[in-house]
Enzyme design. Structure first.
Site, PDB file in Angstrom:
ATOM      1  N   SER A  47      72.592 -14.606 -27.428  1.00  0.00           N
ATOM      2  CA  SER A  47      72.425 -13.957 -26.120  1.00  0.00           C
ATOM      3  C   SER A  47      71.322 -14.704 -25.389  1.00  0.00           C
ATOM      4  CB  SER A  47      72.058 -12.484 -26.302  1.00  0.00           C
ATOM      5  OG  SER A  47      70.833 -12.350 -26.984  1.00  0.00           O
ATOM      6  N   HIS A 162      75.338  -9.655 -31.452  1.00  0.00           N
ATOM      7  CA  HIS A 162      75.096 -10.007 -32.858  1.00  0.00           C
ATOM      8  C   HIS A 162      75.976  -9.226 -33.835  1.00  0.00           C
ATOM      9  CE1 HIS A 162      70.752 -11.320 -31.634  1.00  0.00           C
ATOM     10  NE2 HIS A 162      71.689 -12.119 -31.167  1.00  0.00           N
ATOM     11  N   GLN A 170      71.291  -4.537 -28.544  1.00  0.00           N
ATOM     12  CA  GLN A 170      71.453  -5.625 -29.513  1.00  0.00           C
ATOM     13  C   GLN A 170      70.667  -5.405 -30.810  1.00  0.00           C
ATOM     14  OE1 GLN A 170      71.483  -9.916 -28.116  1.00  0.00           O
ATOM     15  NE2 GLN A 170      69.494  -9.873 -29.114  1.00  0.00           N
ATOM     16  N   GLU A 171      69.446  -4.858 -30.675  1.00  0.00           N
ATOM     17  CA  GLU A 171      68.584  -4.764 -31.859  1.00  0.00           C
ATOM     18  C   GLU A 171      67.828  -3.438 -31.886  1.00  0.00           C
ATOM     19  OE1 GLU A 171      66.044  -8.267 -31.828  1.00  0.00           O
ATOM     20  OE2 GLU A 171      67.719  -9.488 -31.131  1.00  0.00           O
ATOM     21  N   GLU A 208      71.468 -11.034 -37.657  1.00  0.00           N
ATOM     22  CA  GLU A 208      70.065 -11.081 -38.042  1.00  0.00           C
ATOM     23  C   GLU A 208      69.796 -10.253 -39.297  1.00  0.00           C
ATOM     24  OE1 GLU A 208      67.742 -10.265 -34.524  1.00  0.00           O
ATOM     25  OE2 GLU A 208      68.353 -12.176 -33.622  1.00  0.00           O
ATOM     26  N   ASP A 252      65.569  -4.048 -28.682  1.00  0.00           N
ATOM     27  CA  ASP A 252      65.883  -5.193 -27.819  1.00  0.00           C
ATOM     28  C   ASP A 252      67.267  -4.926 -27.256  1.00  0.00           C
ATOM     29  OD1 ASP A 252      66.408  -7.492 -26.471  1.00  0.00           O
ATOM     30  OD2 ASP A 252      66.382  -8.824 -28.211  1.00  0.00           O
ATOM     31  N   GLU A 294      62.474  -4.412 -25.327  1.00  0.00           N
ATOM     32  CA  GLU A 294      62.626  -5.811 -24.900  1.00  0.00           C
ATOM     33  C   GLU A 294      63.892  -5.947 -24.063  1.00  0.00           C
ATOM     34  OE1 GLU A 294      62.648  -8.485 -28.270  1.00  0.00           O
ATOM     35  OE2 GLU A 294      63.899  -9.925 -27.202  1.00  0.00           O
ATOM     36  N   ASP A 323      62.177 -11.321 -22.541  1.00  0.00           N
ATOM     37  CA  ASP A 323      62.729 -12.421 -23.347  1.00  0.00           C
ATOM     38  C   ASP A 323      63.564 -13.307 -22.409  1.00  0.00           C
ATOM     39  OD1 ASP A 323      64.177 -14.059 -25.059  1.00  0.00           O
ATOM     40  OD2 ASP A 323      65.288 -12.456 -26.027  1.00  0.00           O
ATOM     41  N   LYS A 348      59.991 -17.914 -27.943  1.00  0.00           N
ATOM     42  CA  LYS A 348      60.958 -18.648 -28.761  1.00  0.00           C
ATOM     43  C   LYS A 348      60.837 -20.122 -28.405  1.00  0.00           C
ATOM     44  CE  LYS A 348      64.624 -15.080 -28.616  1.00  0.00           C
ATOM     45  NZ  LYS A 348      65.742 -14.617 -27.751  1.00  0.00           N
ATOM     46  N   HIS A 376      62.261 -15.441 -33.822  1.00  0.00           N
ATOM     47  CA  HIS A 376      63.364 -16.265 -34.326  1.00  0.00           C
ATOM     48  C   HIS A 376      64.504 -16.271 -33.312  1.00  0.00           C
ATOM     49  CE1 HIS A 376      65.682 -12.580 -36.060  1.00  0.00           C
ATOM     50  NE2 HIS A 376      65.098 -12.310 -34.926  1.00  0.00           N
ATOM     51  N   SER A 378      69.037 -15.742 -33.241  1.00  0.00           N
ATOM     52  CA  SER A 378      70.086 -15.144 -34.088  1.00  0.00           C
ATOM     53  C   SER A 378      70.710 -16.190 -35.019  1.00  0.00           C
ATOM     54  CB  SER A 378      71.139 -14.450 -33.234  1.00  0.00           C
ATOM     55  OG  SER A 378      71.560 -15.283 -32.184  1.00  0.00           O
ATOM     56  N   LYS A 399      59.030 -11.143 -34.716  1.00  0.00           N
ATOM     57  CA  LYS A 399      60.402 -10.640 -34.778  1.00  0.00           C
ATOM     58  C   LYS A 399      61.191 -11.658 -35.568  1.00  0.00           C
ATOM     59  CE  LYS A 399      63.430 -10.154 -31.406  1.00  0.00           C
ATOM     60  NZ  LYS A 399      64.244  -9.722 -30.263  1.00  0.00           N
TER      61      LYS A 399
HETATM   62  P1  PGA Z   1      69.332 -14.567 -29.593  1.00  0.00           P
HETATM   63  O1  PGA Z   1      68.791 -13.118 -29.883  1.00  0.00           O
HETATM   64  O2  PGA Z   1      68.655 -15.498 -30.515  1.00  0.00           O
HETATM   65  O3  PGA Z   1      70.810 -14.428 -29.835  1.00  0.00           O
HETATM   66  O4  PGA Z   1      69.014 -14.868 -28.148  1.00  0.00           O
HETATM   67  C1  PGA Z   1      67.455 -12.834 -30.149  1.00  0.00           C
HETATM   68  C2  PGA Z   1      66.837 -12.017 -29.043  1.00  0.00           C
HETATM   69  O5  PGA Z   1      67.500 -11.732 -28.019  1.00  0.00           O
HETATM   70  O6  PGA Z   1      65.678 -11.670 -29.125  1.00  0.00           O
HETATM   71 ZN    ZN Z   2      65.813 -10.587 -26.985  1.00  0.00          ZN
END
Ligand code: PGA
Ligand code: ZN
Length: 440
Positions: A47, A162, A170-171, A208, A252, A294, A323, A348, A376, A378, A399
Site C-alpha cells: 500500500s 495485506h 490494514q493493521e 506481516e 494503521d 496511522e 505514512d 520507511k 518495515h 509488507s 513497527k
Molecule cells: P506497506 O505497508 O509496506 O504495504 O506500505 C506498511 C504500512 O502501510 O505501514
Molecule cells: Zn502505513
C-alpha cells in the site's frame, strides 16, 4: 577506507512475498589487510504512498514484471562514480547518488538500487570501525547515548492490502506500553499473539504475520472492524494483561486504499465522508484502548487530516501518524509540519531512497515535536537494519509486524541482542520507551 569500483556489487534476491528485490554487497580490504564484507537488502511495500521514490522493476512477463535486473545493473553505474569516496562519508555518498540519478523521485536509477548501496555503505563503515551498526548510525545521527529500545507496535490482525478478508483497516496492532523492558515486551506480545491464534478459529496470516480472520459473509465492514478490535482486547485480557494499561491498541488504516471520490468505503455499500470518518475514529477510541492512528485519512484529503489532527491531538493524547501522507520525504514532511498535519511520522527508508535523507526526516520530526515510528514494509527480508536505525536515533517506536515469520522476528531478535548483549558491552544502560511516546 576508500571505495573502489569493484567493491560494490548487486544481486537479485527475494523478499518475504517471493518477489525479486535488490541486495548490494560491499567487499573491501582495510589498511591492515582485514577483509570487510557488508550486505544490505531493500524491502517493498504493497500500500504505497503515491509520492514515494520509485522502486525500479523490469516489467514484462518474467517474475510477473517484478524483476530487478535493471536496478541491479544500475548499481554498477553507481559503483563507478563512488570509487574514491571514504566509506564513512555517508552524506557525500548519498548526495552523489542523488545527483547521479538526477530525478525528483529517483526514477532513473531506482530508489531500490540507491538505497541498497546507501545501507550497505553504512554497514561496511560499521564493520570497518568494528562497532555494532546502531552505534555507528548513532554517530552519523549525532546521538551520543543510543540506549533507547523502542516500544513495539505489533501487528496482530492484518486486513486491507495485506490480507483478503474484507477488513478495510490494514493493521490492528498492540502497543506494549506497560512492559519494563524490551525483553518483557516480547514476552507480552508473543503471549497475546499465541492467545489470539487460539481465539480466532478460522484464519490464515497476512503479509506481516498477523492473523487474517475469516468473517461471517454477512458481516459488514463496520462489524468486521469491531469484531477484530474486540478479539484483540479479549486476547489481551485472556493473557492476563489489562487492555489500555499494560497493552494499548494502534491502527494503521492505510485509508488511501479505501478512499474514492471523497468517501471512505468500509464495505461496498457503506461509505463515510471525511467528517464521518473522523467521527468513526472517535467511536472506536471510546470503545477500545486505541492510542495511535496511522494514515487515518487518505493522503489527498488534507481537510480530513486537519480535522483528525485537531480532533485528537492535545488533551486526548492520541498519536496521529503520517505514512503515505509524508512518505519519509523531507520536503513533503516540511509542508505537512507547516500545515499542522499529524503529530508523528512513519519512517520507511525505501520511501525516500537514502539513509541520509531518512536521518534528516527523523531530525526534523524531533525538532518539531513529532513522534517517530520506524517501520518495515509488507514485503520484507532478513535484513534487520531498521532495528539498528531505531535505537541509533532514539526513535521510541518500531513497527515490524507480528512476532511471527522470520523476516519480522529477525528485527525483534536484533533488539533483544542490543538490549541484552550489545548495550551492556558498551557500558550503556538499556532504557525501554514504553509509555514515554504517548501522552496517556
Ligand atoms: P506497506 O505497508 O509496506 O504495504 O506500505 C506498511 C504500512 O502501510 O505501514
Ligand atoms: Zn502505513
Amino acid at each position: 577506507m576508500r571505495l573502489t569500483p569493484e567493491a560494490i556489487t548487486a544481486y537479485q534476491r527475494f523478499d518475504s512475498r517471493g518477489r525479486p528485490t535488490v541486495m548490494t554487497r560491499i567487499e573491501l580490504t582495510d589498511n591492515n589487510g582485514r577483509r570487510i564484507t557488508a550486505n544490505a537488502f531493500v524491502p517493498s511495500g504493497a500500500s504505497k504512498g503515491s509520492r514515494e521514490a520509485l522502486e525500479l522493476r523490469d516489467g514484462g512477463r518474467t517474475y510477473h514484471g517484478l524483476g530487478v535486473s535493471k536496478a541491479v545493473k544500475n548499481v554498477s553505474e553507481i559503483a563507478q562514480v563512488l570509487a574514491g569516496f571514504t566509506v564513512t562519508d555517508q552524506e557525500a555518498i548519498d548526495q552523489r547518488m542523488i545527483d547521479l540519478d538526477g530525478t525528483e523521485n529517483k526514477s532513473r536509477l531506482g530508489a531500490n538500487a540507491i538505497l541498497s548501496v546507501s545501507l550497505a555503505v553504512a554497514r561496511a563503515a560499521a564493520e570497518y570501525q568494528q562497532v555494532p551498526l546502531f552505534n555507528y548510525l548513532a554517530e552519523l545521527y549525532h546521538e551520543p547515548n543510543p540506549n533507547l529500545l523502542p516500544t513495539p507496535l505489533m501487528n496482530l490482525i492484518n486486513g486491507g492490502a495485506h490480507a483478503d478478508n474484507g477488513l478495510v483497516l490494514q493493521e490492528l496492532m498492540i502497543v506494549l506500553v506497560g512492559a519494563a523492558n524490551f525483553t518483557e515486551a516480547m514476552k507480552m506480545g508473543t503471549e497475546v499473539y499465541g492467545t489470539l491464534g487460539k481465539a480466532i478459529k478460522a484464519s490464515g496470516v497476512g503479509d506481516e504475520g498477523g492473523y487474517s480472520p475469516i468473517f461471517q459473509p454477512s458481516a459488514n465492514g463496520r462489524e468486521r472492524i469491531y469484531n477484530s478490535l474486540a478479539l484483540l482486547v479479549k486476547a489481551i485480557e485472556l493473557s492476563d494483561y489489562k487492555a489500555g494499561k499494560d497493552i494499548a491498541i494502534a491502527l494503521d488504516s492505510a485509508a488511501s486504499e479505501f478512499y474514492q471520490d471523497g468517501r471512505y468505503y468500509l464495505d461496498s455499500k457503506t461509505s463515510l465522508d471525511s467528517a464521518g470518518m473522523v467521527e468513526f475514529y472517535r467511536e472506536l477510541i471510546r470503545e477500545f484502548p486505541v492510542i495511535s492512528i496511522e494514515d487515518g485519512m487518505a493522503e489527498g484529503d488534507e481537510a480530513g487530516w486537519k480535522a483528525l489532527t485537531n480532533g485528537f491531538v492535545g488533551g486526548r493524547g492520541i498519536q496521529i501518524v503520517g505514512d503515505d501522507l509524508f512518505v519519509t520525504n523531507p520536503l513533503i514532511f516540511q509542508r505537512g509540519i507547516e500545515r499542522g498535519l499529524a503529530n508523528a511520522v512513519l519512517v520507511k527508508p525505501n520511501q525516500i531512497g537514502t539513509l541520509s535523507e531518512t536521518l534528516k526526516v527523523i531530525r526534523m520530526a524531533k525538532a518539531h515535536g513529532y513522534n517517530v515510528v520506524i517501520s518495515h514494509r509488507s514485503g520484507e527480508t532478513e535484513d534487520p537494519f531498521i532495528a539498528h536505525l531505531a535505537v541509533a536515533t532514539d526513535a521510541g517506536q518500531i513497527k515490524t509486524g507480528a512476532p511471527a515469520r522470520s523476516e519480522r522476528v529477525v528485527k525483534y531478535n536484533e533488539f533483544l541482542d542490543i538490549e541484552q548483549i550489545h548495550l551492556p558491552r558498551l557500558e550503556l544502560t538499556p532504557y525501554y520507551a514504553g509509555r514515554l511516546p504517548f501522552k496517556v
